[in-house]
Design an enzyme around this catalytic site. Structure first.
Site, PDB file in Angstrom:
ATOM      1  N   TYR A  82       0.760  -1.070   0.004  1.00 48.74           N
ATOM      2  CA  TYR A  82      -0.033  -0.120  -0.008  1.00 48.74           C
ATOM      3  C   TYR A  82       1.115   1.235   0.255  1.00 48.74           C
ATOM      4  CZ  TYR A  82      -3.721   3.140   1.551  1.00 48.74           C
ATOM      5  OH  TYR A  82      -4.634   4.163   1.563  1.00 48.74           O
ATOM      6  N   LYS A 115       1.105   4.296  -2.840  1.00 48.41           N
ATOM      7  CA  LYS A 115       0.631   5.684  -2.575  1.00 48.41           C
ATOM      8  C   LYS A 115       2.129   6.454  -2.819  1.00 48.41           C
ATOM      9  CE  LYS A 115      -3.551   4.766  -1.531  1.00 48.41           C
ATOM     10  NZ  LYS A 115      -4.557   5.338  -2.509  1.00 48.41           N
TER      11      LYS A 115
HETATM   12  P1  NAP Z   1     -13.467   2.225   0.773  1.00 46.47           P
HETATM   13  O1  NAP Z   1     -14.437   2.646   1.801  1.00 46.47           O
HETATM   14  O2  NAP Z   1     -13.004   0.927   0.745  1.00 46.47           O
HETATM   15  O3  NAP Z   1     -14.119   2.694  -0.761  1.00 46.47           O
HETATM   16  C1  NAP Z   1     -13.502   2.206  -1.811  1.00 46.47           C
HETATM   17  C2  NAP Z   1     -13.855   2.675  -3.218  1.00 46.47           C
HETATM   18  O4  NAP Z   1     -13.105   2.272  -4.285  1.00 46.47           O
HETATM   19  C3  NAP Z   1     -15.085   2.019  -3.342  1.00 46.47           C
HETATM   20  O5  NAP Z   1     -16.199   2.844  -3.900  1.00 46.47           O
HETATM   21  C4  NAP Z   1     -14.853   0.737  -4.183  1.00 46.47           C
HETATM   22  O6  NAP Z   1     -15.967   0.447  -4.858  1.00 46.47           O
HETATM   23  C5  NAP Z   1     -13.863   1.330  -5.078  1.00 46.47           C
HETATM   24  N1  NAP Z   1     -13.157   0.478  -5.611  1.00 46.47           N
HETATM   25  C6  NAP Z   1     -12.395  -0.498  -5.141  1.00 46.47           C
HETATM   26  N2  NAP Z   1     -11.510  -1.177  -6.088  1.00 46.47           N
HETATM   27  C7  NAP Z   1     -11.727  -0.464  -7.288  1.00 46.47           C
HETATM   28  C8  NAP Z   1     -11.544  -0.892  -8.732  1.00 46.47           C
HETATM   29  N3  NAP Z   1     -10.713  -1.636  -8.734  1.00 46.47           N
HETATM   30  N4  NAP Z   1     -12.069  -0.056  -9.720  1.00 46.47           N
HETATM   31  C9  NAP Z   1     -12.958   0.921  -9.232  1.00 46.47           C
HETATM   32  N5  NAP Z   1     -13.316   1.230  -8.047  1.00 46.47           N
HETATM   33  C10 NAP Z   1     -12.817   0.398  -6.850  1.00 46.47           C
HETATM   34  O7  NAP Z   1     -12.141   3.379   0.779  1.00 46.47           O
HETATM   35  P2  NAP Z   1     -11.872   4.792   1.332  1.00 46.47           P
HETATM   36  O8  NAP Z   1     -11.215   4.498   2.847  1.00 46.47           O
HETATM   37  O9  NAP Z   1     -13.161   5.831   1.065  1.00 46.47           O
HETATM   38  O10 NAP Z   1     -10.518   5.076   0.580  1.00 46.47           O
HETATM   39  C11 NAP Z   1     -10.696   5.763  -0.725  1.00 46.47           C
HETATM   40  C12 NAP Z   1      -9.255   6.412  -1.093  1.00 46.47           C
HETATM   41  O11 NAP Z   1      -8.493   6.942  -0.051  1.00 46.47           O
HETATM   42  C13 NAP Z   1      -8.345   5.153  -1.405  1.00 46.47           C
HETATM   43  O12 NAP Z   1      -7.417   5.392  -2.534  1.00 46.47           O
HETATM   44  C14 NAP Z   1      -7.577   5.092  -0.039  1.00 46.47           C
HETATM   45  O13 NAP Z   1      -6.156   4.334  -0.167  1.00 46.47           O
HETATM   46  C15 NAP Z   1      -7.463   6.560   0.335  1.00 46.47           C
HETATM   47  N6  NAP Z   1      -7.129   6.922   1.793  1.00 46.47           N
HETATM   48  C16 NAP Z   1      -8.114   6.225   2.720  1.00 46.47           C
HETATM   49  C17 NAP Z   1      -7.887   6.566   4.156  1.00 46.47           C
HETATM   50  C18 NAP Z   1      -8.529   6.001   5.165  1.00 46.47           C
HETATM   51  O14 NAP Z   1      -8.435   6.469   6.149  1.00 46.47           O
HETATM   52  N7  NAP Z   1      -9.787   5.833   4.953  1.00 46.47           N
HETATM   53  C19 NAP Z   1      -6.642   7.237   4.242  1.00 46.47           C
HETATM   54  C20 NAP Z   1      -5.735   7.525   3.493  1.00 46.47           C
HETATM   55  C21 NAP Z   1      -6.176   7.382   2.111  1.00 46.47           C
HETATM   56  P3  NAP Z   1     -17.100  -0.927  -4.175  1.00 46.47           P
HETATM   57  O15 NAP Z   1     -18.019  -0.071  -3.489  1.00 46.47           O
HETATM   58  O16 NAP Z   1     -17.831  -1.331  -5.557  1.00 46.47           O
HETATM   59  O17 NAP Z   1     -16.284  -2.070  -3.755  1.00 46.47           O
END
Ligand code: NAP
Length: 248
Positions: free
Chosen positions: A157, A161
């Site tokens: 990861y 990133k």
């Molecule tokens: P999440 O709640 O798990 O949501 C992930 C989203 O990405 C969902 O809409 C999922 O679709 C979609 N997705 C996954 N694989 C995909 C693919 N191959 N093609 C198209 N769509 C795909 O994640 P999140 O926490 O909101 O994170 C969103 C972004 O922020 C990510 O890049 C993550 O690395 C980054 N981020 C998150 C955090 C945190 O604390 N949450 C911190 C730093 C960075 P489905 O609903 O259909 O599965």
């Protein structure tokens, strides 16, 4: 407010979490929104319907695997046919497959690199030509502070990133002269379904390391994306905006 009125945005992974918050904030600011999901079809279509009704914008959900080069090409084609243009691309789709490096399988490595990093190339590659033609565009790549700090158990990861930062700066330099901006957003710990499941004690442990003593919200990440997608940031490119409560 209407900071994005007249603009069309394509957001990957908009069905849940941070992506759904970005889709919602963009619609609230008057943007027409196209967004993708992988499996959450019902959630995605319900969100599109809700936003179109609430804000009077055009909102459509597409099933498209961001890690697949050919599907990214089809997606961009379909969105351009339906919306006529794409002014903003938000590469948000991402996954984790955590494991210590010695136990990490090749599959866990490939899945994370393909979904989090190759996807950014896939979408940017196919959207670049129409943006070049329009001589305008804003590309926003959602990275993570883990890409800056590293994290035990997340080598795949963190590498995906960190790769986003190099890609972002390079694209900003390659096509900046044509009016296209490219920036990264680096969220810290953000409240999502994953963090909701943590018990209070575990949350307190996390909070003790965060100077602002709380998790961020999807809306706070989305607000940074509104700034970078809007005309408030027309001279901001090749940068990383951390949204992490001073963690990094
Ligand atoms: P999440 O709640 O798990 O949501 C992930 C989203 O990405 C969902 O809409 C999922 O679709 C979609 N997705 C996954 N694989 C995909 C693919 N191959 N093609 C198209 N769509 C795909 O994640 P999140 O926490 O909101 O994170 C969103 C972004 O922020 C990510 O890049 C993550 O690395 C980054 N981020 C998150 C955090 C945190 O604390 N949450 C911190 C730093 C960075 P489905 O609903 O259909 O599965």
């Amino acid at each position: 407010m209407s900071l994005l009125k007249g603009k069309t945005a394509l957001i990957t992974g908009g069905s849940r979490g941070i992506g759904a918050a970005i889709v919602s904030r963009y619609a609230e600011e008057g943007a027409d929104v196209a967004f993708t999901y992988l499996s959450s079809e019902e959630k995605a279509n319900a969100l599109a319907k809700e936003l179109a009704g609430k804000h009077g914008v055009k909102a459509m959900a597409y099933r498209s695997d961001a890690s697949d080069f050919a599907q990214a090409a089809e997606l961009v084609k379909a969105v351009l046919a339906e919306f006529g243009k794409i002014d903003i691309l938000v590469n948000n789709a991402g996954i984790t497959r955590d494991n210590l490096m010695l136990r990490m399988s090749e599959e866990q490595w490939d899945q994370v690199i393909n979904t989090n990093l190759k996807s950014v190339f896939n979408l940017t590659k196919h959207i670049a030509r129409p943006m070049l033609k329009a001589r305008a565009g804003s590309i926003i790549n959602i990275s993570s502070i883990v890409g800056i700090t590293g994290n035990a158990g997340q080598a795949n990861y963190a590498a995906s990133k960190a790769g986003i930062f190099g890609f972002t700066k390079s694209i900003a330099k390659e096509i900046g002269s044509r009016g296209i901006r490219c920036n990264a957003v680096a969220p810290g710990f953000i409240e999502t379904e994953m963090t909701e499941a943590l018990d209070e004690k575990t949350k307190e442990n996390y909070f003790s390391n965060i100077p602002m003593k709380r998790f961020g919200t999807g809306k706070e990440v989305a607000d940074a994306c509104v700034f970078l997608g809007s005309d408030l940031s027309t001279y901001v490119s090749g940068q990383t905006l951390s949204v992490c409560g001073a963690l990094s």
